[in-house]
Design an enzyme around this catalytic site. Structure first.
Site, PDB file in Angstrom:
ATOM      1  N   GLU A   1      22.785 -16.900  11.081  1.00 44.12           N
ATOM      2  CA  GLU A   1      21.739 -17.888  11.384  1.00 44.12           C
ATOM      3  C   GLU A   1      22.424 -19.096  12.004  1.00 44.12           C
ATOM      4  O   GLU A   1      23.417 -19.571  11.477  1.00 44.12           O
ATOM      5  CB  GLU A   1      21.021 -18.345  10.110  1.00 44.12           C
ATOM      6  CG  GLU A   1      20.489 -17.230   9.226  1.00 44.12           C
ATOM      7  CD  GLU A   1      20.063 -17.762   7.850  1.00 44.12           C
ATOM      8  OE1 GLU A   1      19.699 -18.945   7.737  1.00 44.12           O
ATOM      9  OE2 GLU A   1      20.116 -16.987   6.893  1.00 44.12           O
TER      10      GLU A   1
ATOM     11  N   ASP B   1      13.388 -24.799  12.292  1.00 47.84           N
ATOM     12  CA  ASP B   1      13.794 -24.944  10.902  1.00 47.84           C
ATOM     13  C   ASP B   1      14.083 -26.426  10.659  1.00 47.84           C
ATOM     14  O   ASP B   1      15.054 -26.957  11.186  1.00 47.84           O
ATOM     15  CB  ASP B   1      15.036 -24.100  10.618  1.00 47.84           C
ATOM     16  CG  ASP B   1      15.356 -24.058   9.126  1.00 47.84           C
ATOM     17  OD1 ASP B   1      14.553 -24.588   8.339  1.00 47.84           O
ATOM     18  OD2 ASP B   1      16.396 -23.498   8.760  1.00 47.84           O
TER      19      ASP B   1
ATOM     20  N   GLU C   1      16.313 -22.736  15.349  1.00 47.48           N
ATOM     21  CA  GLU C   1      17.244 -21.811  14.702  1.00 47.48           C
ATOM     22  C   GLU C   1      17.062 -20.403  15.251  1.00 47.48           C
ATOM     23  O   GLU C   1      15.945 -19.920  15.427  1.00 47.48           O
ATOM     24  CB  GLU C   1      17.034 -21.798  13.181  1.00 47.48           C
ATOM     25  CG  GLU C   1      17.875 -20.724  12.484  1.00 47.48           C
ATOM     26  CD  GLU C   1      17.964 -20.875  10.980  1.00 47.48           C
ATOM     27  OE1 GLU C   1      17.928 -22.026  10.497  1.00 47.48           O
ATOM     28  OE2 GLU C   1      18.077 -19.856  10.290  1.00 47.48           O
TER      29      GLU C   1
ATOM     30  N   SER D   1      18.053 -16.613  14.201  1.00 47.43           N
ATOM     31  CA  SER D   1      18.594 -15.731  13.161  1.00 47.43           C
ATOM     32  C   SER D   1      18.780 -14.363  13.781  1.00 47.43           C
ATOM     33  O   SER D   1      17.814 -13.756  14.246  1.00 47.43           O
ATOM     34  CB  SER D   1      17.628 -15.623  11.980  1.00 47.43           C
ATOM     35  OG  SER D   1      17.323 -16.899  11.466  1.00 47.43           O
TER      36      SER D   1
ATOM     37  N   HIS E   1      24.553 -20.041   8.880  1.00 42.77           N
ATOM     38  CA  HIS E   1      24.624 -19.237   7.662  1.00 42.77           C
ATOM     39  C   HIS E   1      24.956 -17.797   7.979  1.00 42.77           C
ATOM     40  O   HIS E   1      24.701 -17.315   9.082  1.00 42.77           O
ATOM     41  CB  HIS E   1      23.295 -19.299   6.899  1.00 42.77           C
ATOM     42  CG  HIS E   1      22.927 -20.692   6.466  1.00 42.77           C
ATOM     43  ND1 HIS E   1      21.706 -20.999   5.927  1.00 42.77           N
ATOM     44  CD2 HIS E   1      23.619 -21.854   6.495  1.00 42.77           C
ATOM     45  CE1 HIS E   1      21.664 -22.293   5.635  1.00 42.77           C
ATOM     46  NE2 HIS E   1      22.808 -22.834   5.979  1.00 42.77           N
TER      47      HIS E   1
ATOM     48  N   ASN F   1      24.623 -13.767   6.258  1.00 38.77           N
ATOM     49  CA  ASN F   1      23.921 -12.961   5.260  1.00 38.77           C
ATOM     50  C   ASN F   1      24.586 -11.604   5.161  1.00 38.77           C
ATOM     51  O   ASN F   1      24.891 -10.985   6.182  1.00 38.77           O
ATOM     52  CB  ASN F   1      22.457 -12.772   5.662  1.00 38.77           C
ATOM     53  CG  ASN F   1      21.741 -14.108   5.732  1.00 38.77           C
ATOM     54  OD1 ASN F   1      21.442 -14.705   4.714  1.00 38.77           O
ATOM     55  ND2 ASN F   1      21.499 -14.584   6.935  1.00 38.77           N
TER      56      ASN F   1
ATOM     57  N   ARG G   1      20.734 -10.042  -1.042  1.00 34.54           N
ATOM     58  CA  ARG G   1      21.233 -10.567   0.221  1.00 34.54           C
ATOM     59  C   ARG G   1      22.066 -11.778  -0.149  1.00 34.54           C
ATOM     60  O   ARG G   1      21.532 -12.787  -0.608  1.00 34.54           O
ATOM     61  CB  ARG G   1      20.069 -10.976   1.134  1.00 34.54           C
ATOM     62  CG  ARG G   1      20.526 -11.695   2.399  1.00 34.54           C
ATOM     63  CD  ARG G   1      19.352 -12.163   3.244  1.00 34.54           C
ATOM     64  NE  ARG G   1      18.498 -13.133   2.574  1.00 34.54           N
ATOM     65  CZ  ARG G   1      18.232 -14.363   3.039  1.00 34.54           C
ATOM     66  NH1 ARG G   1      18.745 -14.770   4.176  1.00 34.54           N
ATOM     67  NH2 ARG G   1      17.438 -15.172   2.381  1.00 34.54           N
TER      68      ARG G   1
END
Lengths: 67, 556
Positions: free
Chosen positions: B25, B140, B145, B147, B201, B203, B285
């Site tokens: 992200e 966001d 953003e 992702s 980020h 995941n 996750r």
């Protein structure tokens, strides 16, 4: 403003080829000076793409919080 | 391509190495130099809108799709409880669509313009899109953003993460082409150097059976130290950057806790948000918030690849048994020391450097790769060996000749440029021009972004080529459910009314009610399993009837 920013910087790749390809491997000192030369050319190019008025530009870049 | 050991079911990945379902992200910094006071949320919506307009031109019927919020659970904590909504920080409530009030919209757009191109049929602003490559693009908080779609390996994450930078670039160009709007710049960085940070980020999918305590213990020393290979570099120290100097990480100074649910305040090294976006009793996750956004492909590759390896170590019970004393302070001490000689104290009394800790993890991962066979050059998984080799060579360079890693490790690349300026012009660390170099490093426009200037001079190594990144802007990965999501959006966009990580919702004429197709298994919905169906059917109705086993379409 968009137009003036989209100006492509001049390519300065020529100097890399200025050294004759057949030349024997450069001594460490010479290699270092080629590296320095490369950095100088890179900085010259970047001088040309940096936003004008660095202080004001950096000060105005204010973000809202994020994750 | 990935070698698949014989007998492995199609919805399982080889274990023990760097293959894993993962995604990235990126929140982009957003700034309009000619309209510095412009509302960031409005500008972000303008960016999403720009991409909606671009994809509408690309795909008949519109490739943009609304996000479906049904399965968002931002307040579920992996430690086993749920935070009361009333106790949560408003920024944690990410399961409700952001609402722009009419006044704000009118301020930013003007009614007429909104009706002309800014809104969808219902007159509201599009804040959230699912893309044909399986990604999500949305507003966001106060940033646009991207992702990425789910991928299975670190090479693919580099391609689909970089595809997000091309999406961002496309929106910047689209806005710049409108003479009535102020141009908007996007930056792939993580701080404005005025005490605000925004995230990048990662995941990672893990089996739920792994105890969360093992994850915390196994990951913390690794996260404190991995910045030496994947930090993006930052000018200034402290949250407001007011202490002169250069540090390894963009994010380190913004972390204040060891473990926690928050992502916007009291940021923790280990984030406990527990939204699996998949079958909840099988998977968790892992939501990683401590990384820097990377433009350097090698740093990005190693960030995901080595973290995937460490998660495999944790799952196998083979993570190094070490614990860092005061990890938050250690994280910052390591970030502030570009000589890489700073030490942290382990609970067993040893004092070790970041490189020492990285080597411990490397040795353990190499051993596990060998034991499981995934790092074998012939019968391995096709990824683990390469990650291990790059990790080893990068750590070797960092220990012996850090300047040699400037073409791969992002903070060293940026530092080499800053050092060049300091040497040539005799600048102090607090000179505004160096601040501009740091900021403009991450401008997504190749003619302005200094990372891209370095790349064009072959000063940065790459992992994937431009063609692969260009493809990833349009095409989803073939080997995860992102394939199904992306293909539904690009093939049947006008009949898809919503999509999320684990569902696609159709509204098809002739099929009475909305059809929600769950995609809760991340390794299903692949091209191998559904490609034939997409190739066979030209209409959403026929596709859905066969997929769901509804009344068969009468033969034509």
């Amino acid at each position: 403003m968009a137009a003036q920013e989209q100006q492509q910087p001049q390519s300065r790749d020529v100097e890399a080829e200025a050294d004759a390809p057949e030349a024997p491997p450069a001594a460490p000192e010479a290699q270092a000076s080629v590296a320095t030369q490369g950095v100088d050319d890179l900085l010259d190019e970047i001088d040309g793409v940096l936003e004008s008025n660095a202080e004001e530009f950096v000060r105005a870049f204010v973000q809202k919080g994020g994750q | 391509m990935t070698a698949r050991p014989e007998g492995l079911p199609s919805d399982k990945l080889p274990v023990g190495g760097a293959m894993r379902v993962m995604g990235s992200e990126t929140e982009y910094g957003i700034h309009s130099p000619s309209a510095p006071g412009a509302n960031a949320t409005m500008m972000s919506a303008r960016i999403i809108q720009a991409y909606a307009n671009l994809t509408r031109q690309r795909a008949a019927g519109g490739a943009e799709t609304r996000w479906d919020y049904t399965d968002e659970e931002p307040l579920h904590d992996a430690r086993g409880w749920t935070v009361e909504r009333s106790a949560a920080d408003p920024s944690q409530l990410t399961d409700r669509p952001p609402v722009l009030d009419a006044e704000a919209v009118a301020l930013a757009y003007g009614r007429q313009e909104l009706e002309a191109d800014g809104g969808d049929e219902s007159g509201s602003l599009l804040m959230n899109m699912v893309l044909g490559n399986g990604a999500r693009l949305y507003v966001d908080h106060a940033h646009p953003e991207y992702s990425s779609p789910e991928v299975t390996n670190p090479r693919d994450i580099v391609a689909w993460d970089a595809a997000g930078d091309l999406v961002a670039l496309a929106t910047v160009r689209k806005v710049a082409a409108d003479p009535d709007l102020p141009a908007i710049n996007l930056y792939k960085n993580n701080t404005d150097n005025k005490s605000v940070s925004y995230g990048s980020h990662e995941n990672y999918l893990m089996p739920r059976s792994v105890p969360f305590g093992d994850i915390v213990r196994g990951l913390t020393p690794f996260f404190v130290t991995r910045q030496v290979i994947c930090g993006a570099g930052r000018l200034g120290k402290g949250q407001d950057g007011s202490t002169a100097g250069f540090q390894i990480s963009q994010r380190a100074d913004f972390f204040e806790a060891e473990v926690g649910l928050e992502t916007t305040i009291r940021r923790p090294i280990i984030n406990t948000r527990d939204e699996p976006h998949a079958t909840a009793d099988k998977y968790r996750r892992l939501h990683v918030i401590i990384g820097d956004a990377n433009l350097s492909q090698v740093s990005n590759y190693l960030k995901f690849g080595t973290t995937a390896l460490v998660l495999s170590l944790i799952e196998a019970g083979q993570a190094p048994k070490i614990e860092v004393h005061e990890p938050v302070a250690g994280l910052q001490a390591i970030s502030h020391d570009t000589s890489l000689t700073a030490t942290v104290r382990l609970l067993d009394g040893r004092r070790v450097t970041a490189l020492d800790i990285q080597w411990m993890y490397y040795e353990a991962a190499a051993k596990l790769g060998q034991e499981t066979g995934v790092s074998d050059s012939f019968s391995g998984d096709g990824h683990t060996r390469d990650v291990l080799e790059r990790w080893e060579s990068t750590l070797g360079l960092l220990g012996s000749n850090p300047a040699g890693a400037a073409s791969s490790v992002e903070w060293l690349a940026k530092m080499s440029l800053l050092d060049g300026y300091r040497n040539r012009d005799g600048l102090e660390w607090n000179d505004a021009r160096l601040g501009l170099v740091d900021l403009q490093w991450s401008d997504v426009r190749p003619e302005k972004g200094l990372y891209y200037r370095m790349l064009s001079r072959d000063r940065m190594q790459t992992i994937v080529d431009d063609a692969a990144i260009n493809r990833a802007v349009i095409e989803p990965p073939s080997d995860t459910r992102a394939y199904f999501r992306g293909k539904c959006v690009s093939s049947f966009g006008k009949d898809v009314v919503g999509a999320s990580w684990d569902s696609v919702i159709f509204d098809v004429p002739g099929i009475g009610k909305l059809q929600r197709v769950p995609t809760r298994e991340p390794l299903r919905g692949t091209e191998a399993l559904t490609g034939q169906l997409f190739r066979k059917h030209a209409t959403a109705g026929a596709f859905l009837r066969e997929l769901l086993g509804l009344d068969p379409t009468p033969p034509a």
